[in-house]
Design a protein around this motif. Structure first.
Motif, PDB file in Angstrom:
ATOM      1  N   TRP A  55       0.949  -1.067   0.105  1.00 52.47           N
ATOM      2  CA  TRP A  55      -0.033  -0.020  -0.040  1.00 52.47           C
ATOM      3  C   TRP A  55       0.954   1.215  -0.020  1.00 52.47           C
ATOM      4  N   ALA A 105      -8.211  -6.055  -9.572  1.00 49.99           N
ATOM      5  CA  ALA A 105      -8.060  -6.528  -8.188  1.00 49.99           C
ATOM      6  C   ALA A 105      -9.373  -7.154  -7.307  1.00 49.99           C
ATOM      7  N   TRP A 106     -10.438  -6.378  -7.449  1.00 53.55           N
ATOM      8  CA  TRP A 106     -11.553  -6.730  -6.997  1.00 53.55           C
ATOM      9  C   TRP A 106     -12.213  -7.986  -7.560  1.00 53.55           C
ATOM     10  N   PHE A 123      -5.519   3.625 -11.699  1.00 53.26           N
ATOM     11  CA  PHE A 123      -5.614   3.164 -10.231  1.00 53.26           C
ATOM     12  C   PHE A 123      -7.236   2.511 -10.102  1.00 53.26           C
ATOM     13  N   PHE A 131      -1.335  -1.711 -10.866  1.00 51.54           N
ATOM     14  CA  PHE A 131      -1.058  -0.242 -10.836  1.00 51.54           C
ATOM     15  C   PHE A 131       0.550  -0.105 -10.902  1.00 51.54           C
ATOM     16  N   ILE A 144       2.430   1.618  -3.494  1.00 48.82           N
ATOM     17  CA  ILE A 144       0.970   2.305  -4.349  1.00 48.82           C
ATOM     18  C   ILE A 144       0.868   3.628  -4.413  1.00 48.82           C
ATOM     19  N   LEU A 185      -3.778  -5.592  -6.962  1.00 49.42           N
ATOM     20  CA  LEU A 185      -3.813  -4.023  -7.240  1.00 49.42           C
ATOM     21  C   LEU A 185      -2.257  -3.672  -7.280  1.00 49.42           C
ATOM     22  N   GLY A 212      -7.131  -0.900 -11.873  1.00 49.10           N
ATOM     23  CA  GLY A 212      -6.350  -1.811 -11.166  1.00 49.10           C
ATOM     24  C   GLY A 212      -7.410  -2.170 -10.024  1.00 49.10           C
ATOM     25  N   VAL A 213      -8.072  -1.368  -9.335  1.00 50.95           N
ATOM     26  CA  VAL A 213      -9.167  -1.693  -8.152  1.00 50.95           C
ATOM     27  C   VAL A 213     -10.115  -2.741  -8.740  1.00 50.95           C
TER      28      VAL A 213
END
Length: 196
Positions: free
Chosen positions: A88, A131-132, A124, A151, A91, A147, A127-128
């Motif tokens: 994180w 990733a979800w 981003f 990203f 990121i 993510l 990417g979310v």
């Protein structure tokens, strides 16, 4: 994971991302490739597909490098929690760099800082979303690594186009990268899933 599956990942990623990169490249250079004869158009299509294939290979190297990095990070941190916090932080750092350094390097007088937030934010958000999907299809622990890959690793692979700072090249370069990275990420767990 056996060699047959690795070969499948390589060739399927290469094919899909080169075709998508080729389509976007031809579309963005339509005026260059159309109107100067069929030979010019065919050479243009081959060139764009070849460029997409080369970018796909970069994306595949990034994917396998991240698989190694992820295992290494888990080994050093001993827990998913610590490794996720580190990811994180990276990121956020990459998001800031992608906005701030591009603004400092390329902004013309009177250009808004917020204009340089659009592309990183869209990347981003994409990417979310991916990733979800990954977390939904596997488990929630996969969200942060997915993510991070979509990203941070994509941004690192995108650096040659970011340095050029040409809108057309940014789009031509990011298309095969996103297609390749999305395909690899969402394909991997399907290939290594143990039969019931």
């Amino acid at each position: 994971m056996n060699s047959r599956k690795v070969v499948f990942i390589f060739w399927s990623t290469l094919f899909i991302s080169s075709v998508c990169g080729g389509i976007v490249g031809v579309f963005l250079n339509w005026d260059v490739y159309v109107g100067n004869g069929m030979t010019n158009f065919i050479v243009g299509v081959i060139w764009m597909i070849g460029l997409g294939a080369a970018i796909s290979v970069v994306a595949q190297m990034g994917f396998f490098a991240y698989l190694f990095l992820h295992r290494f990070g888990l080994g050093l941190s001993k827990t998913h929690t610590l490794w996720n916090r580190i990811q994180w932080i990276l990121i956020v750092f990459v998001y800031f760099d992608l906005v701030y350094f591009r603004y400092v390097a390329y902004a013309k007088e009177g250009e808004s800082f917020f204009g340089y937030m659009i592309v990183p934010t869209l990347l981003f958000v994409y990417g979310v979303l991916i990733a979800w999907v990954k977390a939904r299809e596997t488990n929630q622990v996969a969200f942060v690594p997915a993510l991070f890959f979509m990203f941070v690793i994509t941004t690192i692979e995108w650096i040659p186009a970011l340095v050029a700072n040409d809108a057309k090249w940014l789009a031509i370069y990011i298309t095969p990268l996103l297609v390749a990275n999305t395909w690899q990420l969402l394909l991997l767990h399907r290939l290594i899933k143990k039969p019931a």
